[in-house]
Design a protein around this motif. Structure first.
Motif, PDB file in Angstrom:
ATOM      1  N   ARG A   1       1.039  -1.333   0.029  1.00  0.00           N
ATOM      2  CA  ARG A   1       0.065   0.140  -0.018  1.00  0.00           C
ATOM      3  C   ARG A   1       0.759   1.056  -0.242  1.00  0.00           C
ATOM      4  NH1 ARG A   1      -4.699  -1.127  -2.128  1.00  0.00           N
ATOM      5  NH2 ARG A   1      -5.260   1.073  -1.562  1.00  0.00           N
ATOM      6  N   VAL A   2       2.082   1.008   0.509  1.00  0.00           N
ATOM      7  CA  VAL A   2       2.940   2.362   0.683  1.00  0.00           C
ATOM      8  C   VAL A   2       3.230   2.545  -0.802  1.00  0.00           C
ATOM      9  CG1 VAL A   2       5.099   3.190   1.497  1.00  0.00           C
ATOM     10  CG2 VAL A   2       3.677   2.232   2.950  1.00  0.00           C
ATOM     11  N   VAL A   3       3.546   1.506  -1.488  1.00  0.00           N
ATOM     12  CA  VAL A   3       4.364   1.592  -2.574  1.00  0.00           C
ATOM     13  C   VAL A   3       3.041   2.307  -3.871  1.00  0.00           C
ATOM     14  CG1 VAL A   3       4.908   0.236  -4.693  1.00  0.00           C
ATOM     15  CG2 VAL A   3       5.959  -0.177  -2.755  1.00  0.00           C
ATOM     16  N   THR A   4       2.096   1.895  -3.527  1.00  0.00           N
ATOM     17  CA  THR A   4       0.862   2.178  -4.483  1.00  0.00           C
ATOM     18  C   THR A   4       0.353   3.521  -4.051  1.00  0.00           C
ATOM     19  OG1 THR A   4      -0.698   0.886  -3.503  1.00  0.00           O
ATOM     20  CG2 THR A   4       0.261   0.032  -5.484  1.00  0.00           C
ATOM     21  N   ASP A   5       0.007   3.892  -2.930  1.00  0.00           N
ATOM     22  CA  ASP A   5      -0.719   4.810  -2.198  1.00  0.00           C
ATOM     23  C   ASP A   5      -0.040   6.103  -2.008  1.00  0.00           C
ATOM     24  OD1 ASP A   5      -3.058   2.993  -2.499  1.00  0.00           O
ATOM     25  OD2 ASP A   5      -3.236   3.070   0.011  1.00  0.00           O
ATOM     26  N   VAL A   6       1.407   6.185  -1.798  1.00  0.00           N
ATOM     27  CA  VAL A   6       2.079   7.288  -1.345  1.00  0.00           C
ATOM     28  C   VAL A   6       2.226   8.197  -2.739  1.00  0.00           C
ATOM     29  CG1 VAL A   6       4.141   7.952  -0.755  1.00  0.00           C
ATOM     30  CG2 VAL A   6       3.222   6.396   0.696  1.00  0.00           C
ATOM     31  N   PRO A   7       2.774   7.424  -3.716  1.00  0.00           N
ATOM     32  CA  PRO A   7       2.838   8.406  -4.795  1.00  0.00           C
ATOM     33  C   PRO A   7       1.642   9.174  -5.375  1.00  0.00           C
ATOM     34  CG  PRO A   7       3.993   6.254  -5.289  1.00  0.00           C
ATOM     35  CD  PRO A   7       3.260   6.297  -4.082  1.00  0.00           C
ATOM     36  N   ALA A   8       0.577   8.314  -5.111  1.00  0.00           N
ATOM     37  CA  ALA A   8      -0.867   8.865  -5.489  1.00  0.00           C
ATOM     38  C   ALA A   8      -1.255  10.043  -4.591  1.00  0.00           C
ATOM     39  CB  ALA A   8      -2.173   8.031  -5.511  1.00  0.00           C
ATOM     40  N   LEU A   9      -1.209  10.059  -3.207  1.00  0.00           N
ATOM     41  CA  LEU A   9      -1.298  10.910  -2.250  1.00  0.00           C
ATOM     42  C   LEU A   9      -0.227  12.188  -2.503  1.00  0.00           C
ATOM     43  CD1 LEU A   9      -1.658   9.037   1.232  1.00  0.00           C
ATOM     44  CD2 LEU A   9      -3.370  10.200  -0.083  1.00  0.00           C
ATOM     45  N   VAL A  10       0.916  11.842  -2.866  1.00  0.00           N
ATOM     46  CA  VAL A  10       1.613  12.887  -3.287  1.00  0.00           C
ATOM     47  C   VAL A  10       1.194  13.875  -4.219  1.00  0.00           C
ATOM     48  CG1 VAL A  10       4.049  13.345  -3.793  1.00  0.00           C
ATOM     49  CG2 VAL A  10       3.834  11.923  -1.929  1.00  0.00           C
ATOM     50  N   GLY A  11       0.816  12.961  -5.322  1.00  0.00           N
ATOM     51  CA  GLY A  11       0.402  13.755  -6.426  1.00  0.00           C
ATOM     52  C   GLY A  11      -0.753  14.524  -6.359  1.00  0.00           C
ATOM     53  N   ARG A  12      -1.558  14.388  -5.134  1.00  0.00           N
ATOM     54  CA  ARG A  12      -2.639  15.328  -5.087  1.00  0.00           C
ATOM     55  C   ARG A  12      -2.445  16.514  -4.009  1.00  0.00           C
ATOM     56  NH1 ARG A  12      -3.508  13.549  -9.040  1.00  0.00           N
ATOM     57  NH2 ARG A  12      -5.437  12.628  -9.998  1.00  0.00           N
ATOM     58  N   ARG A  13      -1.192  16.482  -3.610  1.00  0.00           N
ATOM     59  CA  ARG A  13      -0.988  17.592  -2.460  1.00  0.00           C
ATOM     60  C   ARG A  13      -0.042  18.792  -2.951  1.00  0.00           C
ATOM     61  NH1 ARG A  13      -0.815  13.527   2.715  1.00  0.00           N
ATOM     62  NH2 ARG A  13      -2.840  12.784   2.597  1.00  0.00           N
ATOM     63  N   VAL A  14       0.343  18.481  -4.325  1.00  0.00           N
ATOM     64  CA  VAL A  14       1.034  19.785  -4.812  1.00  0.00           C
ATOM     65  C   VAL A  14       0.573  19.838  -6.111  1.00  0.00           C
ATOM     66  CG1 VAL A  14       3.306  19.466  -3.652  1.00  0.00           C
ATOM     67  CG2 VAL A  14       2.925  18.335  -5.642  1.00  0.00           C
ATOM     68  N   ASP A  15       0.688  21.037  -6.646  1.00  0.00           N
ATOM     69  CA  ASP A  15       0.295  21.580  -8.273  1.00  0.00           C
ATOM     70  C   ASP A  15       0.865  20.410  -8.930  1.00  0.00           C
ATOM     71  OD1 ASP A  15      -0.062  22.512 -10.585  1.00  0.00           O
ATOM     72  OD2 ASP A  15       0.138  24.640  -9.927  1.00  0.00           O
ATOM     73  N   THR A  16       0.108  19.719  -9.981  1.00  0.00           N
ATOM     74  CA  THR A  16       0.506  18.769 -10.738  1.00  0.00           C
ATOM     75  C   THR A  16       1.814  19.259 -11.706  1.00  0.00           C
ATOM     76  OG1 THR A  16      -1.162  19.092 -12.326  1.00  0.00           O
ATOM     77  CG2 THR A  16      -1.621  17.487 -10.652  1.00  0.00           C
ATOM     78  N   ARG A  17       1.749  20.538 -11.987  1.00  0.00           N
ATOM     79  CA  ARG A  17       2.771  20.893 -12.894  1.00  0.00           C
ATOM     80  C   ARG A  17       4.055  20.952 -12.314  1.00  0.00           C
ATOM     81  NH1 ARG A  17      -0.282  26.614 -14.162  1.00  0.00           N
ATOM     82  NH2 ARG A  17      -0.632  26.280 -11.797  1.00  0.00           N
ATOM     83  N   ALA A  18       4.102  20.634 -11.036  1.00  0.00           N
ATOM     84  CA  ALA A  18       5.413  20.754 -10.198  1.00  0.00           C
ATOM     85  C   ALA A  18       6.146  19.333 -10.474  1.00  0.00           C
ATOM     86  CB  ALA A  18       5.355  20.871  -8.862  1.00  0.00           C
ATOM     87  N   GLY A  19       5.376  18.343 -11.050  1.00  0.00           N
ATOM     88  CA  GLY A  19       5.933  17.120 -11.390  1.00  0.00           C
ATOM     89  C   GLY A  19       6.623  16.434 -10.235  1.00  0.00           C
ATOM     90  N   LEU A  20       6.059  16.520  -8.927  1.00  0.00           N
ATOM     91  CA  LEU A  20       6.631  15.796  -7.672  1.00  0.00           C
ATOM     92  C   LEU A  20       6.183  14.481  -7.792  1.00  0.00           C
ATOM     93  CD1 LEU A  20       8.062  16.055  -5.021  1.00  0.00           C
ATOM     94  CD2 LEU A  20       5.862  16.492  -4.119  1.00  0.00           C
ATOM     95  N   ALA A  21       7.293  13.545  -8.008  1.00  0.00           N
ATOM     96  CA  ALA A  21       6.669  12.088  -8.191  1.00  0.00           C
ATOM     97  C   ALA A  21       7.869  11.143  -7.362  1.00  0.00           C
ATOM     98  CB  ALA A  21       7.199  11.917  -9.721  1.00  0.00           C
ATOM     99  N   VAL A  22       7.003  10.181  -6.572  1.00  0.00           N
ATOM    100  CA  VAL A  22       7.963   9.158  -5.970  1.00  0.00           C
ATOM    101  C   VAL A  22       7.776   7.760  -6.695  1.00  0.00           C
ATOM    102  CG1 VAL A  22       7.897   7.787  -3.658  1.00  0.00           C
ATOM    103  CG2 VAL A  22       7.032  10.257  -3.788  1.00  0.00           C
ATOM    104  N   THR A  23       9.001   7.240  -6.874  1.00  0.00           N
ATOM    105  CA  THR A  23       9.198   6.210  -7.662  1.00  0.00           C
ATOM    106  C   THR A  23      10.070   5.125  -6.941  1.00  0.00           C
ATOM    107  OG1 THR A  23       9.141   7.434  -9.580  1.00  0.00           O
ATOM    108  CG2 THR A  23       9.832   5.305  -9.971  1.00  0.00           C
TER     109      THR A  23
END
Length: 417
Positions: free
Chosen positions: A239-261
């Motif tokens: 769940r950390v693998v799948t949910d954390v990137p999704a949560l992070v992507g909704r907490r900053v402007d998507t144009r910032a390109g903040l990505a966890v991989t």
């Protein structure tokens, strides 16, 4: 006004009235051999002793006085007279050229290459051997121009260790005076998507920020028949693998390109045992400088939320890496003018911002500069050998292009001061 090309003594097509500093054929062949020697003997960050010694010996042979960095690898070398304040004798800051000298901890998988790596699980798979050879070659050409009285202003060469080791060896070079008296700095990075003979330029951000993330999850294990009596760490890690990137992507402007991989996940040893420990590691990348500054708080909060939801205890090691490389407009224009002077308008193309990280950014936090993407793809080649892959190689004609780009930039920079 149109300008027809003519041949210089090295056989290259150049423009009439072109700047001095093109590459003689004998030096061209020597530099190719030098690059191949580095390619065969790759060294990891902060272990580049052989590489440092080879660069130092060649610069000293040219009558220069390189200085090895205090960390034991990497060098700084001035061409021309630099005063006590680190600047040129007339008080004008010097132009610096930076190369990174370390290799990667991956095997060289090229099967039909006479100069493939001789060191197991080590390879110059990012082109740092090319970067090093370009700056060395530019230094040798500029040293000859200086002897002839044709170099108007001093130039500094920076051969930096440990670019691949976060937060990067640039900090060691800067701490050792690499930027003292420097007014501008330039660099190239190999790009297998750009044809050899061309460079890609971009004003503004050309790379992304890059941090490293390491997570440990813990909880009471148990039998897979009774997961309700345990902390199901395998599920929690998933769940950390799948949910954390999704949560992070909704907490900053998507144009910032903040990505966890993620690059690694490890847990458990038996199919019927719920483990007590899990580990994950990956990278955090970001296109925007301000969002990068907020990233640690955002990412850590998201991990804690997901871990707590699954009753897992989390321990997070967020390792700060590098900010984006943000190219200065004036220095990027200098590189463009230099490339056009050498090879014409068609040799320059625009390039996109990538999600790769580069510690050249630390220099640009202090002085204006620009990094160009150096084309290393053989023209007509369809297969792209991407960076950080064991089969990566470069069209060696790119060495000539890089050397002549840098020498032209040094001369044009001096003329414009």
């Amino acid at each position: 006004m149109s300008r027809e090309s003519e041949a210089d003594p090295s056989g290259e097509a150049v423009l009439p009235g072109a700047l001095p500093g093109t590459l003689p054929e004998a030096l061209r062949a020597e530099l190719v051999a030098f690059r191949r020697d580095l390619h065969m003997h790759p060294e990891l960050g902060n272990q580049e002793f052989r590489t440092t010694a080879a660069i130092k010996a060649r610069l000293e042979k040219a009558g220069l006085r390189p200085r090895v960095l205090a960390v034991g690898t990497g060098l700084i070398c001035d061409i021309g007279t630099v005063g006590a304040e680190g600047v040129a004798v007339d008080g004008v800051p010097v132009l610096a050229m930076r190369a990174d000298i370390d290799a990667l901890p991956i095997p060289d998988t090229k099967t039909e290459c006479a100069y493939r790596s001789t060191v197991p699980d080590r390879a110059h798979a990012c082109g740092h051997d090319v970067h090093t050879t370009v700056v060395l070659g530019a230094g040798l050409v500029l040293a000859e121009l200086h002897r002839q009285g044709r170099l108007p202003r001093p130039v500094r060469l920076i051969f930096q260790p440990a670019e691949e080791v976060l937060p990067g060896g640039a900090a060691d070079a800067i701490a050792d005076g690499a930027l003292d008296g420097v007014g501008r700095i330039i660099a190239v990075h190999c790009d297998p998507r750009v044809d050899a003979g061309k460079v890609g330029l971009r004003e503004g951000a050309i790379t992304s920020a890059c941090d490293r993330l390491e997570i440990s999850l813990d909880g009471p294990g148990g039998h897979t028949a009774r997961p309700h009596l345990t902390t199901d760490l395998v599920t929690a890690a998933a769940r950390v693998v799948t949910d954390v990137p999704a949560l992070v992507g909704r907490r900053v402007d998507t144009r910032a390109g903040l990505a966890v991989t993620w690059g690694r996940i490890e847990s458990g040893h038996a199919p019927n045992v719920i483990p007590q420990h899990a580990e994950l590691s990956g990278t955090v990348r970001c296109l925007d400088l301000e969002a990068w500054r907020q990233a640690p708080d955002i990412v850590v909060a998201a991990i804690d939320e997901v871990a707590n939801l699954h009753r897992a205890k989390s321990e997070i090691n967020y390792v700060r890496g590098v900010p984006p490389v943000v190219n200065d407009g004036d220095v990027t224009a200098l590189l463009r003018d230099a490339m056009v002077a050498r090879r014409g308008e068609s040799s320059v193309e625009g390039t996109e911002q990538s999600l790769g990280g580069e510690d050249f950014s630390w220099y640009l936090e202090r002085v204006p500069g620009s990094m160009a993407r150096l084309g290393v793809r053989p023209p007509g080649e369809r297969t792209v050998r991407d960076l950080h892959q064991g089969d990566f190689d470069a069209d060696e004609s790119a060495i000539t292009v890089g050397v002549e780009l840098f020498t032209a930039a040094a001369l044009l920079d001096a003329a414009g001061r």
